[in-house]
Write a protein that holds these residues in place. Structure first.
Motif, PDB file in Angstrom:
ATOM      1  N   ALA A 178       7.938  -2.477   4.681  1.00  0.00           N
ATOM      2  CA  ALA A 178       7.834  -3.297   3.086  1.00  0.00           C
ATOM      3  C   ALA A 178       7.833  -1.731   2.306  1.00  0.00           C
ATOM      4  O   ALA A 178       8.010  -1.126   2.738  1.00  0.00           O
TER       5      ALA A 178
ATOM      6  N   ARG B  12       5.599  -5.426  -0.987  1.00  0.00           N
ATOM      7  CA  ARG B  12       6.583  -6.214  -1.214  1.00  0.00           C
ATOM      8  C   ARG B  12       6.989  -6.426   0.379  1.00  0.00           C
ATOM      9  O   ARG B  12       7.718  -5.004   0.081  1.00  0.00           O
ATOM     10  N   GLY B  13       7.060  -6.766   0.774  1.00  0.00           N
ATOM     11  CA  GLY B  13       7.231  -7.238   2.353  1.00  0.00           C
ATOM     12  C   GLY B  13       9.001  -7.360   2.591  1.00  0.00           C
ATOM     13  O   GLY B  13       9.725  -7.849   1.489  1.00  0.00           O
TER      14      GLY B  13
ATOM     15  N   MET C 179       2.540  -9.366   1.732  1.00  0.00           N
ATOM     16  CA  MET C 179       2.392  -9.497   0.343  1.00  0.00           C
ATOM     17  C   MET C 179       1.252  -9.060   0.074  1.00  0.00           C
ATOM     18  O   MET C 179       0.342 -10.062  -0.163  1.00  0.00           O
ATOM     19  N   ARG C 180       0.923  -8.316  -1.422  1.00  0.00           N
ATOM     20  CA  ARG C 180       0.009  -7.946  -2.378  1.00  0.00           C
ATOM     21  C   ARG C 180       0.498  -7.118  -3.749  1.00  0.00           C
ATOM     22  O   ARG C 180       1.040  -6.312  -3.797  1.00  0.00           O
ATOM     23  N   THR C 181       1.129  -8.619  -5.098  1.00  0.00           N
ATOM     24  CA  THR C 181       1.922  -8.140  -5.644  1.00  0.00           C
ATOM     25  C   THR C 181       0.066  -8.571  -7.037  1.00  0.00           C
ATOM     26  O   THR C 181      -0.540  -9.100  -6.650  1.00  0.00           O
TER      27      THR C 181
END
Length: 182
Positions: free
Chosen positions: A112, A99-100, A77-79
């Motif tokens: 993802a 998002r995974g 996750m990188r949001t």
């Protein structure tokens, strides 16, 4: 009669598109002014582990509040989110990143998705969602998909009170988390 129906449908469609564009343009114009005048009033960064963190910043300008949040969880996750409130009304919710998917999906299923979603609200009952995504099968495709996402047009749909309440819960949860860590 058939031509009249077609003309009526086309006219209705054009009015609807114009109303959506007007809401987006008006909101973006307001936000441009807010971003120039807003003042940072609070911020925090929390490291859960070496490969995970959460950061948030809270800004204020007159009757506007802006909450920026970033979540990083290694490769799952990188949001980032940016939420604009006017008094108690959310006028814009922007959320994008990686998002995974559920890890139990298997090798052929997407790992993802790289996505961008922007909600614009005229009221708690009425708004617009702009959304686009690219599904990826492994993390190595993230950077290319992120670049390719910029080239894709947004899908635009109308949203209702249920959508507003769902997005507002995200904001409330973030504010509580922000306040808990300070």
């Amino acid at each position: 009669m058939k031509n009249y129906t077609i003309i009526l449908l086309i006219s209705s469609f054009l009015i609807l598109v114009n109303c959506k564009s007007r809401l987006i343009n008006k909101t973006e114009e307001t936000i441009g002014k807010i971003n120039k005048q807003s003042v940072l009033i609070d911020q925090f960064k929390k490291n859960g582990r070496n490969d995970a963190f959460m950061k948030s910043k809270l800004y204020n300008y007159q009757n506007f509040e802006i909450l920026e949040a970033e979540f990083f969880g290694d490769t799952l996750m990188r949001t980032q989110m940016k939420i604009y409130m006017k008094d108690s009304l959310m006028i814009k919710f922007e959320h994008y990143g990686l998002r995974g998917s559920d890890a139990r999906l298997g090798k052929e299923k997407p790992y993802a998705k790289v996505f961008s979603e922007i909600y614009y609200f005229e009221s708690p009952r009425k708004g617009i969602l702009k959304y686009k995504e690219i599904k990826i099968k492994n993390f190595s495709a993230f950077k290319k998909a992120k670049s390719d996402l910029d080239k894709i047009k947004f899908e635009i749909t109308e949203v209702n009170q249920n959508d507003y309440e769902m997005v507002l819960r995200n904001y409330v949860d973030l504010i509580q988390l922000h306040n808990k860590t300070n």
